[in-house]
Design a protein around this motif. Structure first.
Motif, mmCIF file in Angstrom:
data_model
loop_
_atom_site.group_PDB
_atom_site.id
_atom_site.type_symbol
_atom_site.label_atom_id
_atom_site.label_comp_id
_atom_site.label_asym_id
_atom_site.label_seq_id
_atom_site.Cartn_x
_atom_site.Cartn_y
_atom_site.Cartn_z
ATOM 1 N N ASN A 32 0.828 -1.218 0.000
ATOM 2 C CA ASN A 32 0.000 0.000 0.000
ATOM 3 C C ASN A 32 0.856 1.259 0.000
ATOM 4 O OD1 ASN A 32 -2.532 -1.221 -0.144
ATOM 5 N ND2 ASN A 32 -2.574 -1.553 2.055
ATOM 6 N N MET A 33 1.973 1.250 0.727
ATOM 7 C CA MET A 33 2.860 2.404 0.751
ATOM 8 C C MET A 33 3.407 2.702 -0.642
ATOM 9 S SD MET A 33 6.526 2.799 2.685
ATOM 10 C CE MET A 33 7.391 1.874 1.400
ATOM 11 N N VAL A 34 3.857 1.655 -1.319
ATOM 12 C CA VAL A 34 4.453 1.812 -2.647
ATOM 13 C C VAL A 34 3.439 2.370 -3.645
ATOM 14 C CG1 VAL A 34 5.391 0.471 -4.595
ATOM 15 C CG2 VAL A 34 6.283 0.126 -2.291
ATOM 16 N N LYS A 35 2.174 1.987 -3.494
ATOM 17 C CA LYS A 35 1.131 2.483 -4.406
ATOM 18 C C LYS A 35 1.033 4.007 -4.389
ATOM 19 C CE LYS A 35 -2.398 -0.249 -3.071
ATOM 20 N NZ LYS A 35 -3.771 -0.799 -3.048
ATOM 21 N N TYR A 36 1.342 4.605 -3.236
ATOM 22 C CA TYR A 36 1.127 6.042 -3.075
ATOM 23 C C TYR A 36 2.387 6.886 -3.217
ATOM 24 C CZ TYR A 36 -3.493 4.627 -1.762
ATOM 25 O OH TYR A 36 -4.755 4.086 -1.796
ATOM 26 N N ILE A 37 3.520 6.264 -3.460
ATOM 27 C CA ILE A 37 4.749 7.036 -3.653
ATOM 28 C C ILE A 37 4.842 7.438 -5.114
ATOM 29 C CG2 ILE A 37 7.266 6.972 -3.627
ATOM 30 C CD1 ILE A 37 7.115 5.196 -1.176
ATOM 31 N N ASN A 38 4.881 8.733 -5.335
ATOM 32 C CA ASN A 38 5.052 9.259 -6.693
ATOM 33 C C ASN A 38 6.534 9.402 -6.979
ATOM 34 O OD1 ASN A 38 2.280 9.559 -7.268
ATOM 35 N ND2 ASN A 38 2.229 11.440 -6.063
ATOM 36 N N CYS A 39 6.968 8.785 -8.046
ATOM 37 C CA CYS A 39 8.375 8.900 -8.401
ATOM 38 C C CYS A 39 8.520 8.860 -9.914
ATOM 39 C CB CYS A 39 9.197 7.782 -7.758
ATOM 40 S SG CYS A 39 8.830 6.127 -8.367
ATOM 41 N N SER A 40 9.646 9.354 -10.359
ATOM 42 C CA SER A 40 9.956 9.304 -11.784
ATOM 43 C C SER A 40 10.548 7.932 -12.096
ATOM 44 C CB SER A 40 10.952 10.414 -12.136
ATOM 45 O OG SER A 40 12.216 10.113 -11.589
ATOM 46 N N THR A 76 15.196 11.023 1.794
ATOM 47 C CA THR A 76 15.008 11.681 0.492
ATOM 48 C C THR A 76 13.599 12.254 0.346
ATOM 49 O OG1 THR A 76 14.496 9.537 -0.516
ATOM 50 C CG2 THR A 76 16.779 10.313 -0.692
ATOM 51 N N GLU A 77 12.865 12.234 1.449
ATOM 52 C CA GLU A 77 11.549 12.853 1.568
ATOM 53 C C GLU A 77 10.454 12.207 0.705
ATOM 54 O OE1 GLU A 77 12.149 17.075 1.116
ATOM 55 O OE2 GLU A 77 13.374 17.157 2.937
ATOM 56 N N TYR A 78 10.630 10.926 0.405
ATOM 57 C CA TYR A 78 9.539 10.176 -0.213
ATOM 58 C C TYR A 78 8.570 9.697 0.858
ATOM 59 C CZ TYR A 78 11.754 10.103 -4.770
ATOM 60 O OH TYR A 78 12.282 10.473 -5.970
ATOM 61 N N LEU A 79 9.074 9.564 2.095
ATOM 62 C CA LEU A 79 8.241 9.202 3.246
ATOM 63 C C LEU A 79 8.335 10.325 4.270
ATOM 64 C CD1 LEU A 79 8.933 5.486 4.307
ATOM 65 C CD2 LEU A 79 6.841 6.443 3.380
ATOM 66 N N ASN A 80 7.197 10.713 4.821
ATOM 67 C CA ASN A 80 7.259 11.707 5.889
ATOM 68 C C ASN A 80 7.656 11.016 7.191
ATOM 69 O OD1 ASN A 80 4.899 10.776 7.344
ATOM 70 N ND2 ASN A 80 3.627 11.791 5.814
ATOM 71 N N GLU A 81 7.969 11.805 8.182
ATOM 72 C CA GLU A 81 8.482 11.274 9.453
ATOM 73 C C GLU A 81 7.493 10.329 10.135
ATOM 74 O OE1 GLU A 81 11.505 10.633 11.994
ATOM 75 O OE2 GLU A 81 11.681 12.082 10.360
ATOM 76 N N ASP A 82 6.219 10.681 10.148
ATOM 77 C CA ASP A 82 5.217 9.834 10.809
ATOM 78 C C ASP A 82 5.083 8.477 10.121
ATOM 79 O OD1 ASP A 82 4.672 11.774 12.703
ATOM 80 O OD2 ASP A 82 2.915 12.551 11.643
ATOM 81 N N ASP A 83 5.012 8.483 8.792
ATOM 82 C CA ASP A 83 4.913 7.221 8.053
ATOM 83 C C ASP A 83 6.168 6.379 8.262
ATOM 84 O OD1 ASP A 83 2.380 7.861 7.134
ATOM 85 O OD2 ASP A 83 3.112 8.632 5.207
ATOM 86 N N PHE A 84 7.318 7.049 8.229
ATOM 87 C CA PHE A 84 8.567 6.320 8.455
ATOM 88 C C PHE A 84 8.581 5.680 9.837
ATOM 89 C CE2 PHE A 84 12.690 6.305 10.530
ATOM 90 C CZ PHE A 84 13.338 5.349 9.770
ATOM 91 N N GLU A 85 8.231 6.449 10.858
ATOM 92 C CA GLU A 85 8.260 5.927 12.230
ATOM 93 C C GLU A 85 7.365 4.699 12.373
ATOM 94 O OE1 GLU A 85 10.245 6.622 14.757
ATOM 95 O OE2 GLU A 85 11.263 8.134 13.552
#
Length: 125
Positions: free
Chosen positions: A24-32, A89-98
């Motif tokens: 689910n996390m990967v689905k929402y990460i926008n990347c080139s 690299t700011e693809y994840l915010n601090e709360d999600d990372f924690e």
């Protein structure tokens, strides 16, 4: 959630749910396309943990069981590495990372404990 209902082990449940969270996390990460490799790595390692734990359920021997869990441990450690990269690299915010990091560290502890217990039980035989 039918899959985890039939598997009572805390390690099996937690690793499965972690794989769902990673997916689910990967689905929402926008990347080139340049960053896709990094995202794919966390997806592969994060979902491999549960697959290896599931595979270990039907291990052919204690040595096979330990081997599969040891590989899952390596995948878990790699996932933690990628989560840190995504945070820094700011693809994840601090709360999600924690939240993700906490789950990953709990899996590390469960895997280490399971491997140690199995080794100790083998020594007693």
């Amino acid at each position: 959630m039918l899959y985890i209902q039939s598997h009572n082990s805390p390690l099996t449940k937690k690793s499965y749910l972690f794989g769902v969270r990673i997916t689910n996390m990967v689905k929402y990460i926008n990347c080139s396309p340049k960053e896709y490799g990094m995202i794919n790595q966390v997806f592969r390692s994060g979902t491999a943990i549960g697959a290896l734990v599931s595979d270990a359920t039907y291990a052919q021997s204690s040595a096979d069981f330990i081997s599969k869990l040891s590989i899952a441990l390596k995948e878990c450690n790699e996932t933690l590495y990628w989560l840190n990269i995504l945070k820094d690299t700011e693809y994840l915010n601090e709360d999600d990372f924690e939240s993700m990091s906490k789950d990953c560290q709990e899996l590390l502890a469960l895997l280490i404990s399971s491997i140690k217990t199995t080794k100790q039980n083998n020594e007693k035989k």
